[in-house]
Enzyme design. Structure first.
Site, PDB file in Angstrom:
ATOM      1  N   LYS A 122       8.663  -5.735  13.714  1.00 34.96           N
ATOM      2  CA  LYS A 122       6.744  -5.058  13.313  1.00 34.96           C
ATOM      3  C   LYS A 122       7.058  -4.167  12.270  1.00 34.96           C
ATOM      4  O   LYS A 122       8.458  -2.918  11.850  1.00 34.96           O
ATOM      5  CB  LYS A 122       6.187  -4.666  14.766  1.00 34.96           C
ATOM      6  CG  LYS A 122       5.280  -4.041  14.739  1.00 34.96           C
ATOM      7  CD  LYS A 122       4.552  -4.917  15.108  1.00 34.96           C
ATOM      8  CE  LYS A 122       2.910  -4.187  14.597  1.00 34.96           C
ATOM      9  NZ  LYS A 122       2.622  -4.920  13.537  1.00 34.96           N
TER      10      LYS A 122
ATOM     11  N   LYS B 281      10.365  -4.753   7.745  1.00 35.54           N
ATOM     12  CA  LYS B 281       9.442  -4.675   6.151  1.00 35.54           C
ATOM     13  C   LYS B 281       9.060  -4.657   5.768  1.00 35.54           C
ATOM     14  O   LYS B 281      10.016  -6.307   5.410  1.00 35.54           O
ATOM     15  CB  LYS B 281       9.766  -3.011   5.936  1.00 35.54           C
ATOM     16  CG  LYS B 281       8.617  -2.174   5.094  1.00 35.54           C
ATOM     17  CD  LYS B 281       8.120  -1.087   6.077  1.00 35.54           C
ATOM     18  CE  LYS B 281       6.604  -0.831   5.072  1.00 35.54           C
ATOM     19  NZ  LYS B 281       5.866   0.433   6.341  1.00 35.54           N
TER      20      LYS B 281
ATOM     21  N   GLY C  64      -0.442  -3.227   7.434  1.00 42.03           N
ATOM     22  CA  GLY C  64      -0.588  -2.616   6.172  1.00 42.03           C
ATOM     23  C   GLY C  64       0.804  -1.389   5.929  1.00 42.03           C
ATOM     24  O   GLY C  64       1.302  -0.964   6.743  1.00 42.03           O
ATOM     25  N   ASP C  65       0.623  -1.104   4.978  1.00 42.02           N
ATOM     26  CA  ASP C  65       0.905  -0.026   4.159  1.00 42.02           C
ATOM     27  C   ASP C  65       1.279   0.718   2.684  1.00 42.02           C
ATOM     28  O   ASP C  65      -0.580   0.234   2.494  1.00 42.02           O
ATOM     29  CB  ASP C  65       2.737  -0.107   4.327  1.00 42.02           C
ATOM     30  CG  ASP C  65       3.648   0.982   3.564  1.00 42.02           C
ATOM     31  OD1 ASP C  65       3.400   1.875   4.926  1.00 42.02           O
ATOM     32  OD2 ASP C  65       3.824   0.858   3.221  1.00 42.02           O
TER      33      ASP C  65
ATOM     34  N   THR D 102      -2.128   7.047  12.227  1.00 40.51           N
ATOM     35  CA  THR D 102      -1.131   7.340  11.407  1.00 40.51           C
ATOM     36  C   THR D 102      -2.074   8.870  12.101  1.00 40.51           C
ATOM     37  O   THR D 102      -0.877   9.637  12.119  1.00 40.51           O
ATOM     38  CB  THR D 102      -0.646   6.910  10.106  1.00 40.51           C
ATOM     39  OG1 THR D 102      -0.483   5.555  10.984  1.00 40.51           O
ATOM     40  CG2 THR D 102       0.584   6.967  10.107  1.00 40.51           C
TER      41      THR D 102
ATOM     42  N   GLN E 266      12.215   1.810  10.404  1.00 42.57           N
ATOM     43  CA  GLN E 266      11.197   1.343  11.433  1.00 42.57           C
ATOM     44  C   GLN E 266      12.071   1.007  12.220  1.00 42.57           C
ATOM     45  O   GLN E 266      11.109   0.692  13.462  1.00 42.57           O
ATOM     46  CB  GLN E 266      10.337   0.231  10.800  1.00 42.57           C
ATOM     47  CG  GLN E 266       9.357  -0.692  11.537  1.00 42.57           C
ATOM     48  CD  GLN E 266       8.206   0.420  10.836  1.00 42.57           C
ATOM     49  OE1 GLN E 266       8.432   0.607  10.027  1.00 42.57           O
ATOM     50  NE2 GLN E 266       7.729   0.861  11.569  1.00 42.57           N
TER      51      GLN E 266
HETATM   52  P1  NDP Z   1      -2.529   4.508   0.582  1.00 43.26           P
HETATM   53  O1  NDP Z   1      -1.685   3.330  -0.755  1.00 43.26           O
HETATM   54  O2  NDP Z   1      -3.811   4.483   1.608  1.00 43.26           O
HETATM   55  O3  NDP Z   1      -2.272   6.496   0.538  1.00 43.26           O
HETATM   56  C1  NDP Z   1      -1.067   6.185  -0.071  1.00 43.26           C
HETATM   57  C2  NDP Z   1      -1.132   7.731  -1.261  1.00 43.26           C
HETATM   58  O4  NDP Z   1       0.021   8.188  -1.981  1.00 43.26           O
HETATM   59  C3  NDP Z   1      -2.024   7.670  -2.656  1.00 43.26           C
HETATM   60  O5  NDP Z   1      -2.714   8.894  -3.105  1.00 43.26           O
HETATM   61  C4  NDP Z   1      -1.015   7.295  -3.549  1.00 43.26           C
HETATM   62  O6  NDP Z   1      -1.682   7.887  -5.062  1.00 43.26           O
HETATM   63  C5  NDP Z   1      -0.016   8.124  -3.020  1.00 43.26           C
HETATM   64  N1  NDP Z   1       0.828   8.025  -3.753  1.00 43.26           N
HETATM   65  C6  NDP Z   1       1.692   7.015  -3.440  1.00 43.26           C
HETATM   66  N2  NDP Z   1       2.860   6.379  -4.445  1.00 43.26           N
HETATM   67  C7  NDP Z   1       3.082   7.675  -5.396  1.00 43.26           C
HETATM   68  C8  NDP Z   1       4.646   7.696  -5.957  1.00 43.26           C
HETATM   69  N3  NDP Z   1       5.015   7.271  -6.242  1.00 43.26           N
HETATM   70  N4  NDP Z   1       4.148   9.263  -6.427  1.00 43.26           N
HETATM   71  C9  NDP Z   1       3.136  10.065  -6.332  1.00 43.26           C
HETATM   72  N5  NDP Z   1       2.201   9.715  -4.726  1.00 43.26           N
HETATM   73  C10 NDP Z   1       1.899   8.391  -4.476  1.00 43.26           C
HETATM   74  O7  NDP Z   1      -0.862   4.293   1.695  1.00 43.26           O
HETATM   75  P2  NDP Z   1      -0.731   4.999   2.646  1.00 43.26           P
HETATM   76  O8  NDP Z   1      -1.497   6.554   3.458  1.00 43.26           O
HETATM   77  O9  NDP Z   1      -0.830   4.414   4.168  1.00 43.26           O
HETATM   78  O10 NDP Z   1       0.666   5.247   3.180  1.00 43.26           O
HETATM   79  C11 NDP Z   1       1.261   6.527   2.576  1.00 43.26           C
HETATM   80  C12 NDP Z   1       2.674   7.345   3.496  1.00 43.26           C
HETATM   81  O11 NDP Z   1       2.786   6.865   5.021  1.00 43.26           O
HETATM   82  C13 NDP Z   1       3.940   6.004   2.719  1.00 43.26           C
HETATM   83  O12 NDP Z   1       5.121   6.457   2.747  1.00 43.26           O
HETATM   84  C14 NDP Z   1       3.930   4.932   4.157  1.00 43.26           C
HETATM   85  O13 NDP Z   1       4.702   4.562   4.542  1.00 43.26           O
HETATM   86  C15 NDP Z   1       3.796   6.066   5.317  1.00 43.26           C
HETATM   87  N6  NDP Z   1       2.985   5.343   6.924  1.00 43.26           N
HETATM   88  C16 NDP Z   1       1.644   4.648   6.471  1.00 43.26           C
HETATM   89  C17 NDP Z   1       1.494   4.384   7.795  1.00 43.26           C
HETATM   90  C18 NDP Z   1       0.303   3.735   8.175  1.00 43.26           C
HETATM   91  O14 NDP Z   1      -0.391   3.291   8.982  1.00 43.26           O
HETATM   92  N7  NDP Z   1      -0.636   3.340   6.363  1.00 43.26           N
HETATM   93  C19 NDP Z   1       2.228   4.063   8.858  1.00 43.26           C
HETATM   94  C20 NDP Z   1       3.500   4.994   8.732  1.00 43.26           C
HETATM   95  C21 NDP Z   1       4.059   5.591   7.803  1.00 43.26           C
HETATM   96  P3  NDP Z   1      -2.257   6.689  -5.545  1.00 43.26           P
HETATM   97  O15 NDP Z   1      -3.717   6.418  -5.231  1.00 43.26           O
HETATM   98  O16 NDP Z   1      -2.447   8.168  -7.210  1.00 43.26           O
HETATM   99  O17 NDP Z   1      -1.863   5.473  -6.041  1.00 43.26           O
END
Ligand code: NDP
Length: 444
Positions: free
Chosen positions: A90, A126, A165-166, A209, A111
């Site tokens: 997962k 993943k 998703g991620d 999350t 994970q």
């Molecule tokens: P989203 O795609 O919804 O949002 C990601 C955010 O981070 C955006 O604001 C994006 O900006 C920014 N971002 C991405 N890459 C970079 C980078 N290289 N430098 C600076 N900013 C960056 O993703 P999520 O909110 O779902 O995920 C965010 C984090 O949380 C990740 O690490 C993910 O693995 C982790 N996570 C997510 C879960 C979930 O349920 N969604 C569960 C557990 C962990 P921009 O729009 O400009 O790209």
């Protein structure tokens, strides 16, 4: 040389050019030292650590698709099925140009322990692709998702591997992926989580999350005699995790002063306006430069900077290695009391150590952001039952899970003489269950 050092060295030698994977393995194994040292002979005989750091299976495949102008493109798809000792694999699918095998392996490895910490029966995996969804039309996103699933479908299933998703994979992408899975297999089953509510999704999964991050942060502060209400926070990111972390923080009486995207960051002295943020990011899919149109008193800055603001709480919710040593120093200087990771591995090893050495309460991502995958597992339960629970039911279960994780990581840390070191605590608590299952199942 100790068993842990041997394995870290072997991982680096065997997996060159995968620095994020090395970093994740080092962080976890370093903190497992007390458990490993106490069981060294047995673990060595069973090659336990060798098996733990080697994915059960890793898939890499071609994803061809055609853009709106008729031009064909090829991206690389990945799925790493890391460990199924306690349940089906997962973990999410990341769509971002920075994706490579090392990044997917670091995420898959983390994970395993995160999923174990939730207390639910899910293994670690993943996946993702170096495809960049930014600026693509809906039709192009659909073309990519259908092509990606045309290969992936043969490797996943409700009892085998359940992606979610991620970064870059939200409700729209999950919908297209699910449609293609159904078309290829003829099966209507809970093979993906994060689905829309009209076709098997769970209420509160979107929020899970971010909300879970705040439930855990609140409990961690409470265990240390601190009330979360009235505190200020800096949040990075403006995606799924960041938006719902800000929303729940505000419901708990926390004033959130910042958010960011990969181009720049916003400082809003009156507290981030979540409704505006949702409209910009979820509806318009626009950049944060737009935020000033909604809140004229806010400031927009190009580049990095959220950690320079004076706050009580740091909540990194964007991506890996976004909170560096210099940021940690700034947070400490500004009197920050706690950092909880919404993103996966957002804090570098040096920054984490600095924060811990300076008495900051530090909740690692595998505990703090486990609410997402926990609620995904609740979505799987609802799909198996063919029932839907209310928002309140799911949210109450999520709160219970986050409070449990918080106490489990604190207890494990204390048991091994590392009181309040929640990095050690989370790794040990997650590891214990997986290791017991691996030992019970023999060499496999
Ligand atoms: P989203 O795609 O919804 O949002 C990601 C955010 O981070 C955006 O604001 C994006 O900006 C920014 N971002 C991405 N890459 C970079 C980078 N290289 N430098 C600076 N900013 C960056 O993703 P999520 O909110 O779902 O995920 C965010 C984090 O949380 C990740 O690490 C993910 O693995 C982790 N996570 C997510 C879960 C979930 O349920 N969604 C569960 C557990 C962990 P921009 O729009 O400009 O790209």
């Amino acid at each position: 040389m100790s068993y842990v050092d041997e394995i870290i060295e072997a991982v680096v030698a065997k997996n060159p050019s995968e620095p994020e994977f090395h970093q994740a393995v080092k962080e976890v194994l370093e903190s497992l030292r007390p458990v490993v040292d106490a069981n060294e002979e047995k673990f060595r005989r069973e090659a336990l650590l060798e098996r733990l750091v080697e994915p059960e299976r890793q898939l890499k495949f071609r994803v061809p698709w055609v853009d709106d102008k008729g031009q064909a493109h090829v991206n690389t798809g990945y799925r790493v099925q890391f460990n199924s000792a306690i349940g089906p694999y997962k973990g999410g699918l990341r769509l971002h140009p920075s994706v490579n095998l090392g990044i997917i392996k670091f995420l898959g490895f983390e994970q395993i322990f995160k999923n174990s910490l939730t207390g639910l029966p899910i293994g670690g995996g993943k996946g993702g692709s170096d495809f960049d969804p930014k600026g693509k039309s809906d039709r192009e996103i659909m073309a990519f998702c259908q092509s990606f699933m045309t290969e992936l479908y043969r490797h996943i299933g409700e009892n085998t591997d359940v992606p979610a998703g991620d970064i870059g994979t939200g409700a729209r992408e999950i919908g297209y992926l699910y449609g293609q899975y159904k078309r290829l297999t003829g099966r209507y089953e809970g093979v993906l989580t994060g689905k829309g509510l009209s076709y098997g999704g769970s209420l509160a999964r979107t929020e899970a999350t971010g909300y879970g991050l705040l439930y855990l942060t609140k409990e961690m502060l409470k265990m240390n005699g601190i009330d979360i209400a009235g505190k200020t926070a800096a949040v990075s990111g403006s995606g799924n995790v960041a938006i719902y972390a800000i929303e729940k923080a505000q419901q708990l009486g926390v004033k959130v002063l910042t958010c960011s995207d990969s181009n720049g960051w916003v400082y809003d002295p009156e507290g981030i306006d979540v409704a505006a943020l949702k409209e910009i990011k979820e509806v318009k899919r626009a950049r944060l430069t737009e935020y000033k149109n909604y809140r004229p008193n806010s400031e927009y800055h190009e580049g990095r900077g959220v950690w320079s603001v004076k706050v009580d709480l740091g909540l990194p919710c964007a991506t890996q290695n976004e909170l560096l040593l210099e940021d940690a120093k700034q947070l400490v200087e500004n009197g920050c009391i706690a950092v909880a990771e919404g993103a996966n591995m957002p804090t570098t090893l040096e920054a984490t150590e600095y924060l811990q050495q300076h008495g900051i309460l530090f909740a690692p991502g595998k505990a703090a952001n486990a609410g997402g995958v926990a609620t995904s597992a609740l979505e799987m339960s609802q799909n198996s039952e063919r029932l839907s629970w209310t928002f309140e039911e799911v949210d109450a279960k999520l709160q219970g899970i986050m409070v449990n994780i918080c106490h489990n990581m604190a207890d494990a840390a204390e048991r091994y003489g590392y009181a309040k070191n929640y990095v050690v605590g989370a790794n040990i608590a997650g590891f214990e269950k997986v290791v017991n299952a691996m030992l019970a199942q023999g060499i496999c």
